[in-house]
Design an enzyme around this catalytic site. Sequence first.
Site, PDB file in Angstrom:
ATOM      1  N   ASP A 135      35.556  37.566  50.522  1.00  0.00           N
ATOM      2  CA  ASP A 135      34.904  36.587  49.663  1.00  0.00           C
ATOM      3  C   ASP A 135      34.659  35.325  50.508  1.00  0.00           C
ATOM      4  O   ASP A 135      35.027  35.252  51.679  1.00  0.00           O
ATOM      5  CB  ASP A 135      35.756  36.311  48.419  1.00  0.00           C
ATOM      6  CG  ASP A 135      34.909  35.770  47.264  1.00  0.00           C
ATOM      7  OD1 ASP A 135      33.808  35.253  47.521  1.00  0.00           O
ATOM      8  OD2 ASP A 135      35.348  35.842  46.101  1.00  0.00           O
TER       9      ASP A 135
HETATM   10  C1  BGC Z   1      32.721  34.420  44.523  1.00  0.00           C
HETATM   11  C2  BGC Z   1      32.172  35.829  44.610  1.00  0.00           C
HETATM   12  C3  BGC Z   1      30.737  35.781  45.061  1.00  0.00           C
HETATM   13  C4  BGC Z   1      30.656  35.049  46.382  1.00  0.00           C
HETATM   14  C5  BGC Z   1      29.251  34.991  46.952  1.00  0.00           C
HETATM   15  C6  BGC Z   1      32.450  33.614  45.773  1.00  0.00           C
HETATM   16  O1  BGC Z   1      32.794  32.279  45.628  1.00  0.00           O
HETATM   17  O2  BGC Z   1      34.113  34.487  44.299  1.00  0.00           O
HETATM   18  O3  BGC Z   1      32.303  36.488  43.378  1.00  0.00           O
HETATM   19  O4  BGC Z   1      30.227  37.087  45.159  1.00  0.00           O
HETATM   20  O5  BGC Z   1      31.114  33.722  46.188  1.00  0.00           O
HETATM   21  O6  BGC Z   1      28.451  34.123  46.272  1.00  0.00           O
END
Ligand code: BGC
Length: 766
Positions: free
Chosen positions: A308
């Site tokens: 993430d």
């Molecule tokens: C979130 C994810 C997301 C990623 C990309 C993160 O902050 O937890 O769910 O896919 O950002 O945008």
Amino acid sequence: MKLLSSLAVLAVLFGFKSSEKPYFTAPSNTDIETLISQMSIEEKVGQTCQITLDAIHKTDDKGQALVPAQIDKAKLKEALETYHVGSVLNVGWHTLDRAEWKSIMTDIHAPYLQKEQNIPILYGIDAIHGVNYTVGGTLFPQEIGLAATWNPELARQMGEVTAYECRASGIPWNFSPVLDLGRQPLWSRHFETLGEDPVLGTQMGVALVEGYQGKGAKVDEFHAAACLKHFVGYSASFTGRDRTPAFIPEKYMQELYFPAFKAAVEKGALTLMINSGVVNGIPGHANYQLLTQTLKKDWGFKGFVVSDWEDFIMLHTVHRTAPSIAEAAIQAFNAGVDMSMVPSNPQYKTYCQDMVKAVKEGKISMERLDDAVRRILYVKNQLGLFGNPLPDMSKYPLFGSQTFKNIAKQAALESITLLKNETQTLPLKGSQRILVAGPGAASINMLNGAWSHTWQGLDTSFNTKGVLNIYQALKYQFPVASISYAKGVELYMEKDFEASRFDGLDSYKKALKKNDVIVICLGELPSTEKPGDIRSLQLDEKQKELVRLAKAAKKKVVLVLLEARPRIINDIEPLCDAIVQAYLPGDQGGVALAELLTGQADFSGRLPYTYPRYDGVIEFYDHPGSVARAKSGQFTAYNPQWDFGFGLSYHAAVVKNVSFKSKNENTGAFVVKVSIENPNKTSVQAVVPIYLSDLYASTTPENKRLIGFQKVTLAAGENKTIEFAFDASVLKRISSDGKWRAEKGAFEIICDGNKLTFELFNDLLF
Ligand code: BGC
């Protein structure tokens, strides 16, 4: 020497000079191995590096992304040529139109198409309830509402439409579905889950994956790679705050948190993203046991694991399992993270340099690096990116079409859940004077929630043109009635938390006098992740005051909830004549609500979670042990506001008979048949859930747990018998020795108040 001579042979066979890189358009497994064998360490590391669009975006003097969105070709060249970056994600801070996407994608893929690069870029986006980052895309209910439809076919269709519209935006990878179990209602991302139950969540989640990726062996240009999020336990934080630690005993990990992920992996999901938090003391991104042993070795996951946002960095800065950022990258990679969402500039450059150094120093083995690259190339190949990274974006005529909007509307119609309807308050009648009020009455943003045109979904300037809010939709759908609007309360953000103030309260009070029914639309401002943290589940007091005032004025009160998570309403519930849980129904939510409230359509949504009655008592329908105590009168242990699976309809089907037949006494396979009748003069949709209760077991059994369900449509007067075939694996639980086992003894099947008991004569091990 041996290696050199075999490379020379390969070069001759594949027709490229050994100084040139092989350029495959539909590589076989052997071709992929050839590619890997030809890559330098730098090129391999680059494949594991994901950057955000901002890192290669043109900006003004102040660093602000230019509008319309444009790639900075010098930055792109550096990312591709110097760092060999393999993946890009995201959008600037707001939604882009398809022309902008086309320009971005054309620039990003140009070096590959001109054969300056030999590996295509993989672009990913959070299209979590439709393509929320493309202007004019179809926005569906958020996942919590989708789960409330109890209709996997609708989930599959939503997945299919979303993937199509992703591809129409040039994007082949969607960071969805969220398969985290919704068992912490305080969590700011509760709405992104498919609810509290592993069986409902699994069936709906697998259907989404099938919709995204399609049924073919490869993913065609109308489908996109799914990304299972966030493995695992992210939703279970102890404090309820985003990205804070969770404690999940192995038994519950196996029984509750794993099943949806495991089933989606078995379905062929191509990618998986990791939990940013800490579970049982170990950060998700440093958990070798979960990422490498369980996911890759035990479950046989063939795709790749993506981190993430900035999460390997967090291993150093937040979780402190690594003494430096460089060590953190190694820790995450060796735990099983194949691609890191680094994602900013210049951090990505440091990541690449650190990783190359780590490989050269032997801190990361070549075998591990090759494994990650192989997985990434496998996914790129499954998506058809080699040879065709950007299918013709003009061949998606259904983008934003009425056909797609109708599917989104159907999803909204089937999700919205009627929780209370006294004295036939609903449907609204044409003869009534109706006041539509509250902060949600005229807000498109409150229908959609976060991840809608912007990350937090608060900006109104990007909303889809022509979408009707609840007030407008009611006026439009119900021209016979007198319909007016008063806001009463305004919601706003103050120091990172949602706050409220009265807004036009006098007009609201005056309007109360002139109307018969007050439809009060309350809920939450859009938010997600850290900005969505709250300190109490109580629904905001000022909003509740609108209900009190309406009741004091002796009006019929219809409460419509636009909630990202169930907020406590036990004090105002008795004041409401009807209550409707709309969740976050998306762009079509206004029209769907209008049709439901006026009886032009019937409710068939059912709660995908246990609606709590008290802020301090969070319980789940399957909670072990609590019913017996509640019955004793000493404790009222299980006493939610509404039960999991609850929901009313104007016209209900009736379960006439439930029968059980053992198919095979030794294997434990059995069939449950349910005869159901529609006594109404109109067609109905009914959800038929089958629950199981293990009466006695070595670990305290659940009161009951869902083992299957079907959503059926019955024509007026129709009778149907539906069949559920189960194998004995539905009887299995983790027993006291930590093993999956169906323990011999009595079980109860429960369907709509009917209970059937049967016995298993021998233990079965799984
Ligand atoms: C979130 C994810 C997301 C990623 C990309 C993160 O902050 O937890 O769910 O896919 O950002 O945008």
